[in-house]
Design a protein around this motif. Structure first.
Motif, PDB file in Angstrom:
ATOM      1  N   ILE A  51       0.612  -1.374   0.012  1.00 44.27           N
ATOM      2  CA  ILE A  51      -0.278  -0.284  -0.135  1.00 44.27           C
ATOM      3  C   ILE A  51       1.023   1.094   0.171  1.00 44.27           C
ATOM      4  CG2 ILE A  51      -2.165   1.023   1.562  1.00 44.27           C
ATOM      5  CD1 ILE A  51      -2.966  -1.428   2.205  1.00 44.27           C
ATOM      6  N   GLY A  52       2.090   1.255   1.211  1.00 42.03           N
ATOM      7  CA  GLY A  52       2.341   2.367   1.026  1.00 42.03           C
ATOM      8  C   GLY A  52       3.367   3.139  -0.102  1.00 42.03           C
ATOM      9  N   PRO A  53       4.019   2.612  -0.747  1.00 40.25           N
ATOM     10  CA  PRO A  53       5.249   3.065  -1.979  1.00 40.25           C
ATOM     11  C   PRO A  53       4.111   3.800  -3.212  1.00 40.25           C
ATOM     12  CG  PRO A  53       5.365   1.291  -1.594  1.00 40.25           C
ATOM     13  CD  PRO A  53       4.634   0.617  -0.808  1.00 40.25           C
ATOM     14  N   CYS A  54       2.894   2.413  -3.259  1.00 38.60           N
ATOM     15  CA  CYS A  54       1.403   3.369  -4.714  1.00 38.60           C
ATOM     16  C   CYS A  54       1.310   4.352  -3.364  1.00 38.60           C
ATOM     17  CB  CYS A  54       1.071   1.897  -4.701  1.00 38.60           C
ATOM     18  SG  CYS A  54       0.701   0.403  -4.850  1.00 38.60           S
ATOM     19  N   LEU A  55       0.595   4.174  -2.683  1.00 33.64           N
ATOM     20  CA  LEU A  55       0.250   5.783  -2.733  1.00 33.64           C
ATOM     21  C   LEU A  55       0.703   6.886  -2.369  1.00 33.64           C
ATOM     22  CD1 LEU A  55      -2.630   4.848   0.688  1.00 33.64           C
ATOM     23  CD2 LEU A  55      -2.425   4.871  -1.735  1.00 33.64           C
ATOM     24  N   LEU A  56       2.256   6.643  -2.180  1.00 33.95           N
ATOM     25  CA  LEU A  56       3.467   8.380  -2.012  1.00 33.95           C
ATOM     26  C   LEU A  56       3.349   8.694  -3.505  1.00 33.95           C
ATOM     27  CD1 LEU A  56       4.557   9.200   0.157  1.00 33.95           C
ATOM     28  CD2 LEU A  56       6.685   7.689  -0.160  1.00 33.95           C
ATOM     29  N   TYR A  58      -9.109  -4.870 -15.832  1.00 32.11           N
ATOM     30  CA  TYR A  58      -7.403  -4.449 -15.806  1.00 32.11           C
ATOM     31  C   TYR A  58      -7.766  -3.797 -16.382  1.00 32.11           C
ATOM     32  CZ  TYR A  58      -4.021  -6.653 -12.824  1.00 32.11           C
ATOM     33  OH  TYR A  58      -3.443  -7.241 -11.797  1.00 32.11           O
ATOM     34  N   ALA A  59      -8.775  -3.511 -18.098  1.00 29.52           N
ATOM     35  CA  ALA A  59      -8.680  -2.997 -18.273  1.00 29.52           C
ATOM     36  C   ALA A  59      -9.790  -1.266 -17.898  1.00 29.52           C
ATOM     37  CB  ALA A  59     -10.022  -3.633 -19.602  1.00 29.52           C
ATOM     38  N   PHE A  60     -10.938  -1.995 -17.751  1.00 28.05           N
ATOM     39  CA  PHE A  60     -12.035  -0.581 -17.178  1.00 28.05           C
ATOM     40  C   PHE A  60     -11.528  -0.203 -15.922  1.00 28.05           C
ATOM     41  CE2 PHE A  60     -15.542  -3.644 -19.113  1.00 28.05           C
ATOM     42  CZ  PHE A  60     -15.188  -2.656 -19.829  1.00 28.05           C
ATOM     43  N   SER A  61     -11.191  -1.254 -14.975  1.00 26.59           N
ATOM     44  CA  SER A  61     -10.415  -0.308 -14.034  1.00 26.59           C
ATOM     45  C   SER A  61      -9.369   1.086 -14.345  1.00 26.59           C
ATOM     46  CB  SER A  61     -10.286  -0.947 -12.526  1.00 26.59           C
ATOM     47  OG  SER A  61      -9.328  -2.085 -13.262  1.00 26.59           O
ATOM     48  N   TYR A  86     -12.820  -5.064  -6.396  1.00 22.59           N
ATOM     49  CA  TYR A  86     -13.749  -4.292  -6.750  1.00 22.59           C
ATOM     50  C   TYR A  86     -13.330  -2.836  -5.690  1.00 22.59           C
ATOM     51  CZ  TYR A  86     -15.514  -6.631 -10.291  1.00 22.59           C
ATOM     52  OH  TYR A  86     -15.252  -7.490 -11.654  1.00 22.59           O
ATOM     53  N   LEU A  87     -13.664  -3.483  -4.789  1.00 23.18           N
ATOM     54  CA  LEU A  87     -13.539  -2.526  -3.390  1.00 23.18           C
ATOM     55  C   LEU A  87     -12.157  -1.930  -3.702  1.00 23.18           C
ATOM     56  CD1 LEU A  87     -14.877  -4.369  -0.077  1.00 23.18           C
ATOM     57  CD2 LEU A  87     -16.479  -3.796  -2.671  1.00 23.18           C
ATOM     58  N   ILE A  88     -11.574  -1.891  -4.019  1.00 22.91           N
ATOM     59  CA  ILE A  88     -10.261  -1.236  -3.918  1.00 22.91           C
ATOM     60  C   ILE A  88     -10.786   0.069  -5.154  1.00 22.91           C
ATOM     61  CG2 ILE A  88      -8.239  -1.463  -4.747  1.00 22.91           C
ATOM     62  CD1 ILE A  88      -8.072  -3.631  -3.759  1.00 22.91           C
ATOM     63  N   VAL A  89     -10.872  -0.849  -5.801  1.00 19.68           N
ATOM     64  CA  VAL A  89     -11.589   0.424  -7.565  1.00 19.68           C
ATOM     65  C   VAL A  89     -11.882   1.534  -7.101  1.00 19.68           C
ATOM     66  CG1 VAL A  89     -12.164   1.224  -9.500  1.00 19.68           C
ATOM     67  CG2 VAL A  89     -10.766  -0.909  -8.371  1.00 19.68           C
ATOM     68  N   GLY A  90     -13.332   0.805  -6.025  1.00 18.03           N
ATOM     69  CA  GLY A  90     -14.571   2.128  -5.714  1.00 18.03           C
ATOM     70  C   GLY A  90     -13.832   3.337  -4.155  1.00 18.03           C
ATOM     71  N   ALA A  91     -12.418   2.487  -3.798  1.00 22.63           N
ATOM     72  CA  ALA A  91     -12.120   3.672  -2.775  1.00 22.63           C
ATOM     73  C   ALA A  91     -11.491   4.151  -3.201  1.00 22.63           C
ATOM     74  CB  ALA A  91     -11.187   2.939  -1.545  1.00 22.63           C
ATOM     75  N   ILE A  92     -10.329   4.050  -4.168  1.00 30.42           N
ATOM     76  CA  ILE A  92      -9.849   5.029  -5.098  1.00 30.42           C
ATOM     77  C   ILE A  92     -10.353   5.994  -5.801  1.00 30.42           C
ATOM     78  CG2 ILE A  92      -8.168   4.982  -6.948  1.00 30.42           C
ATOM     79  CD1 ILE A  92      -6.881   2.333  -6.401  1.00 30.42           C
ATOM     80  N   LEU A  93     -11.798   6.322  -6.783  1.00 28.40           N
ATOM     81  CA  LEU A  93     -12.357   6.392  -7.406  1.00 28.40           C
ATOM     82  C   LEU A  93     -12.609   7.115  -5.935  1.00 28.40           C
ATOM     83  CD1 LEU A  93     -14.219   4.755  -9.475  1.00 28.40           C
ATOM     84  CD2 LEU A  93     -12.490   6.414 -10.476  1.00 28.40           C
ATOM     85  N   ALA A 138       2.559   7.106 -13.566  1.00 29.89           N
ATOM     86  CA  ALA A 138       2.258   5.785 -14.563  1.00 29.89           C
ATOM     87  C   ALA A 138       2.742   4.526 -13.333  1.00 29.89           C
ATOM     88  CB  ALA A 138       3.616   5.766 -15.689  1.00 29.89           C
ATOM     89  N   ALA A 139       3.829   5.204 -12.671  1.00 30.00           N
ATOM     90  CA  ALA A 139       4.604   4.525 -11.674  1.00 30.00           C
ATOM     91  C   ALA A 139       3.525   3.567 -10.795  1.00 30.00           C
ATOM     92  CB  ALA A 139       6.048   4.901 -11.661  1.00 30.00           C
ATOM     93  N   ALA A 140       2.760   4.776  -9.991  1.00 28.10           N
ATOM     94  CA  ALA A 140       1.652   4.139  -9.778  1.00 28.10           C
ATOM     95  C   ALA A 140       0.839   3.767  -9.645  1.00 28.10           C
ATOM     96  CB  ALA A 140       1.062   5.336  -8.935  1.00 28.10           C
ATOM     97  N   LEU A 141       0.573   3.372 -10.909  1.00 25.25           N
ATOM     98  CA  LEU A 141      -0.492   2.121 -11.389  1.00 25.25           C
ATOM     99  C   LEU A 141       0.202   1.189 -12.093  1.00 25.25           C
ATOM    100  CD1 LEU A 141      -3.024   4.723 -14.445  1.00 25.25           C
ATOM    101  CD2 LEU A 141      -3.736   3.315 -11.851  1.00 25.25           C
ATOM    102  N   LEU A 142       0.947   1.557 -12.063  1.00 24.08           N
ATOM    103  CA  LEU A 142       1.375  -0.323 -12.481  1.00 24.08           C
ATOM    104  C   LEU A 142       1.718  -0.970 -11.439  1.00 24.08           C
ATOM    105  CD1 LEU A 142       4.114   1.043 -15.757  1.00 24.08           C
ATOM    106  CD2 LEU A 142       1.672  -0.788 -15.828  1.00 24.08           C
ATOM    107  N   LEU A 143       2.926   0.005  -9.955  1.00 29.38           N
ATOM    108  CA  LEU A 143       3.041  -0.628  -9.118  1.00 29.38           C
ATOM    109  C   LEU A 143       1.073  -1.411  -8.128  1.00 29.38           C
ATOM    110  CD1 LEU A 143       4.950  -2.154  -7.434  1.00 29.38           C
ATOM    111  CD2 LEU A 143       4.656   0.116  -6.089  1.00 29.38           C
ATOM    112  N   GLY A 144       0.291  -0.584  -8.706  1.00 28.68           N
ATOM    113  CA  GLY A 144      -0.408  -0.855  -7.673  1.00 28.68           C
ATOM    114  C   GLY A 144      -1.564  -2.114  -8.666  1.00 28.68           C
ATOM    115  N   GLY A 145      -1.336  -1.730  -9.799  1.00 28.85           N
ATOM    116  CA  GLY A 145      -1.657  -2.941 -10.594  1.00 28.85           C
ATOM    117  C   GLY A 145      -1.874  -4.632 -10.097  1.00 28.85           C
ATOM    118  N   ALA A 146       0.169  -4.193  -9.790  1.00 25.24           N
ATOM    119  CA  ALA A 146       0.955  -5.408  -9.341  1.00 25.24           C
ATOM    120  C   ALA A 146       1.087  -5.906  -8.229  1.00 25.24           C
ATOM    121  CB  ALA A 146       1.850  -4.969  -9.982  1.00 25.24           C
TER     122      ALA A 146
END
Lengths: 359, 138
Positions: free
Chosen positions: A18-23, A73-76, B5-12, A49-57
């Protein structure tokens, strides 16, 4: 794995993704929010872009390349990216279009969650009505050139920090509930404990072979011990309690009976325990209302545990619109009436407010 | 899975919160509030799918209803505010703050306006090729 002092050991395995993504996300949002003398947008784009990739992974766990996972993945991804564009875009018309994209991709997620009517309703009301009227207002009200409204933001650092602290708290609670390593260790140990018993029962075998296949007394005695005593997760505590009941009362009585009776009891009980572990895995952190008067018009009774499939989802009716209608006009009839009244009052109110007085 | 889905909702929801707190354009503030509603709706739909019932979807339908009412009223209010102040900037209304709060002042000057882009002109298409003089051989 890195050895950490025991005082933070309970928290750190949860917090590390959580920490690095949010930072990274925080830095990106602060850099991208509009201000008169802003850094070039490339810096913020790189951080986001870095936050998104790290968060997605690390944050999202899909489990294999299924079509559903790819679509998720695509929609979110589109939803989060265009949400970021909405809050950082200096041109309000583009921001409104980014919001339309947020709505469309959220509707894709609705469709993945078997809410087809809601998808259509949301697209029609948001993308069809709200966005169009707001673009109309923007056309009316847009002034030319630089404006205070679009090129400045109020307290970007403090507000972004507050938002990301809230997000961190939400994600932490979600991770403690759904991704808790302690619960996962206990569930894996339960699976390992049950596996030989399930195997012994599944084979078509004579009754006395089933009885001799395992040391059943030891098996039933050790089953509650697998769950540590005083576990904070209520589902696991309930599991431990039910296993204790099996061992203490029922197995004790069956022991003295014939091999046929014992084998029958063993088959039923092992299947029951297997199912209980499956349900516990998919209902971690669930709060269940205890009421008996909840209706069944909206699907599974809320006080009953649904039959989770392999993905951990309860069965949904295929006819979404018909069942949604049944739910709305039985359980929520009064609320539907109130909603209609609210729409009428809002229409009258909007006309009364925006009316240009005899000009 | 439910938690994705809860995570995506929280981010939005969090992005919408940040946008609502920082942006000064009334319309963008409103859109950010709508994005927070989208995050909540996603949560409800995900729970409905997880539990296998339609209560979450019914709640979301009411969210959409209330959002439509809210859009109508907000539109009317924004129009009235724009008519009386001539701008969509919400900070123009800071006279309505509590008496002991200081006014926020914009210290950084806005960047100078960009020079107007010249209208596009067609590039000259070259010389007309010389035609041979018309001759007639009658």
């Amino acid at each position: 794995m890195l050895m950490l002092p025991s005082s933070i050991m309970g928290v750190s395995p949860l917090l590390w993704p959580i920490g690095p993504c949010l930072l990274l996300g925080l830095i990106a949002v602060i850099l991208l929010l509009p201000r008169p003398s802003a850094l070039p947008q490339w810096y913020g784009a790189a951080f986001s872009a870095a936050a998104l990739l790290l968060g997605g992974a690390t944050l999202v766990r899909v489990g294999g390349w299924s079509p559903e996972g790819v679509l998720f993945y695509a929609f979110s991804g589109i939803a989060v990216v265009s949400g970021g564009v909405l809050i950082t875009q200096r041109n309000p018309a583009r921001a409104a279009l980014a919001f339309a994209l947020v709505v469309l991709s959220t509707c894709g997620l609705f469709l993945l969650q078997a809410a087809s009517f809601l998808m259509a309703a949301t697209i029609i009301t948001y993308a069809g009505a709200i966005i169009v009227t707001f673009l109309f207002i923007l056309m009316l009200a847009q002034q030319r050139g630089a404006s205070d409204a679009d090129l400045r933001s109020r307290e970007p650092f403090l507000a972004a920090t507050a938002g990301f602290v809230l997000l961190g708290a939400l994600l932490y609670v979600l991770f403690v509930t759904y991704r808790n390593p302690e619960s996962e260790v206990v569930l894996a140990a339960l699976d390992a404990h049950l596996a030989p018993a399930v195997k012994a029962v599944e084979k078509p075998a004579a009754d006395d072979q089933v009885v001799k296949a395992l040391d059943w007394g030891k098996f039933f005695e050790e089953a509650p011990q697998v769950v540590p005593e005083g576990t904070p997760e209520p589902r696991l505590a309930a599991l431990r309690q039910s296993f204790q009941n099996i061992e203490g009362d029922r197995w004790f009585n069956v022991q003295l009976q014939s091999a046929n009776e014992q084998a029958k009891f063993i088959r039923e009980t092992v299947a029951e325990m297997h199912q209980a572990v499956h349900v516990a895995r998919h209902s971690l952190g669930d709060l269940q209302p205890q009421g008996q008067r909840l209706s069944e018009f909206s699907g599974t009774k809320p006080s009953a545990m649904p039959k989770f499939d392999a993905l951990g989802q309860g069965p949904m009716p295929a006819e979404n619109v018909a069942h949604l209608g049944r739910s709305l006009f039985t359980d929520y009839l009064l609320a539907v009436e109130m909603g209609g009244t609210l729409l009428l009052v809002a229409t009258i109110g909007a006309i009364a407010i925006a009316h240009r007085k005899n000009s | 899975m439910l938690s994705n889905y809860l995570i995506v909702g929280a981010i939005l929801f969090a992005l919408g919160l940040i946008g609502f707190l920082t942006r000064r354009n009334l319309i963008i503030m409103f859109l950010c509030a709508e994005m927070m509603l989208q995050g909540v709706a996603l949560n409800l739909v995900a729970f409905a799918r997880h539990r296998g019932n339609l209560q979450g979807q019914s709640f979301t339908l009411f969210i959409v209803t209330v959002a439509a009412c809210e859009a109508a009223i907000a539109l009317a209010l924004i129009l009235v505010l724009y008519r009386s102040s001539g701008s969509l900037d919400v900070s123009l209304w800071q006279e309505m703050r509590e008496p002991d709060q200081d006014a926020t002042l914009d210290e950084e000057p806005l960047p100078p306006p960009l020079p107007e882009e010249p209208l596009p002109r067609l590039t000259p298409a070259g010389r007309e090729p010389r035609q041979p003089e018309e001759t007639s051989h009658v």
